[in-house]
Write a protein that holds these residues in place. Structure first.
Motif, PDB file in Angstrom:
ATOM      1  N   UNK A   6      15.051 -77.993  25.322  1.00 38.51           N
ATOM      2  CA  UNK A   6      16.216 -78.721  24.822  1.00 38.51           C
ATOM      3  C   UNK A   6      16.550 -79.878  25.755  1.00 38.51           C
ATOM      4  N   UNK A   7      17.241 -80.865  25.206  1.00 37.81           N
ATOM      5  CA  UNK A   7      17.753 -81.976  26.005  1.00 37.81           C
ATOM      6  C   UNK A   7      18.972 -82.554  25.312  1.00 37.81           C
ATOM      7  N   UNK A   8      19.767 -83.310  26.086  1.00 40.08           N
ATOM      8  CA  UNK A   8      20.858 -84.054  25.480  1.00 40.08           C
ATOM      9  C   UNK A   8      22.250 -83.505  25.709  1.00 40.08           C
ATOM     10  N   UNK A  95      21.434 -73.349  22.893  1.00 41.97           N
ATOM     11  CA  UNK A  95      20.043 -72.925  22.936  1.00 41.97           C
ATOM     12  C   UNK A  95      19.337 -73.279  21.636  1.00 41.97           C
ATOM     13  N   UNK A  96      18.130 -73.742  21.775  1.00 40.26           N
ATOM     14  CA  UNK A  96      17.248 -73.945  20.633  1.00 40.26           C
ATOM     15  C   UNK A  96      16.312 -72.746  20.548  1.00 40.26           C
ATOM     16  N   UNK A  97      15.991 -72.326  19.320  1.00 42.87           N
ATOM     17  CA  UNK A  97      15.152 -71.147  19.161  1.00 42.87           C
ATOM     18  C   UNK A  97      14.316 -71.248  17.899  1.00 42.87           C
ATOM     19  N   UNK A 115      18.248 -73.683  27.439  1.00 39.93           N
ATOM     20  CA  UNK A 115      19.634 -74.016  27.170  1.00 39.93           C
ATOM     21  C   UNK A 115      20.066 -75.308  27.824  1.00 39.93           C
ATOM     22  N   UNK A 116      21.066 -75.944  27.226  1.00 36.19           N
ATOM     23  CA  UNK A 116      21.642 -77.174  27.770  1.00 36.19           C
ATOM     24  C   UNK A 116      23.161 -77.084  27.644  1.00 36.19           C
ATOM     25  N   UNK A 117      23.848 -77.512  28.701  1.00 35.53           N
ATOM     26  CA  UNK A 117      25.304 -77.348  28.752  1.00 35.53           C
ATOM     27  C   UNK A 117      25.998 -78.462  27.974  1.00 35.53           C
ATOM     28  N   UNK A 118      26.973 -78.052  27.172  1.00 34.39           N
ATOM     29  CA  UNK A 118      27.857 -78.987  26.473  1.00 34.39           C
ATOM     30  C   UNK A 118      29.289 -78.650  26.889  1.00 34.39           C
TER      31      UNK A 118
END
Length: 122
Positions: A6-8, A95-97, A115-118
């Motif tokens: 993931x990114x962004x 998280x992308x899955x 995972x990427x934090x938002x």
């Protein structure tokens, strides 16, 4: 070996927008659903949105419907999550899955990204 990245993620004020991207590699993904989940501190991981292989097969949780848009590019094995009108309750690790059968069920997903934090805060 399947990899999901993931990114962004980032920080934004309430009402703002963010776009998350996810890329899968190391396999064939035509039979997989590509989904997004999130987890806030002290809470269980919850379904956000998902996209099936077919155009138009998208799924959303009630809390993000009409604010988030999921899109999938089968030629690149990627899925994106456009998040608009963000609220403080959208804060969490996203998280992308990759999974199958039941798009909204966390147990249906076999491969997960890191995972990427938002963070949505004023």
């Amino acid at each position: 070996q399947v990899q999901v990245v993931e990114s962004g993620g980032g920080s934004v004020q309430p009402g703002g927008s963010l776009r998350l991207s996810c890329a899968a590699s190391g396999g064939s993904f035509s039979r997989y659903i590509m989904g997004w989940f999130r987890q806030a501190p002290g809470k269980e991981r919850e379904f956000v949105a998902a996209a099936g292989w077919s155009v138009g097969s998208t799924y959303y949780s009630d809390s993000v419907k009409d604010r988030f848009t999921v899109s999938r590019d089968n030629t690149k094995n990627t899925v994106a999550l456009q998040m608009d009108n963000l609220k403080s309750e959208d804060t969490g690790v996203y998280y992308c899955a990759l999974g199958s059968v039941i798009p909204t069920y966390v147990g249906s997903y076999e491969f997960w990204g890191q995972g990427t934090q938002v963070t949505v805060s004023s």
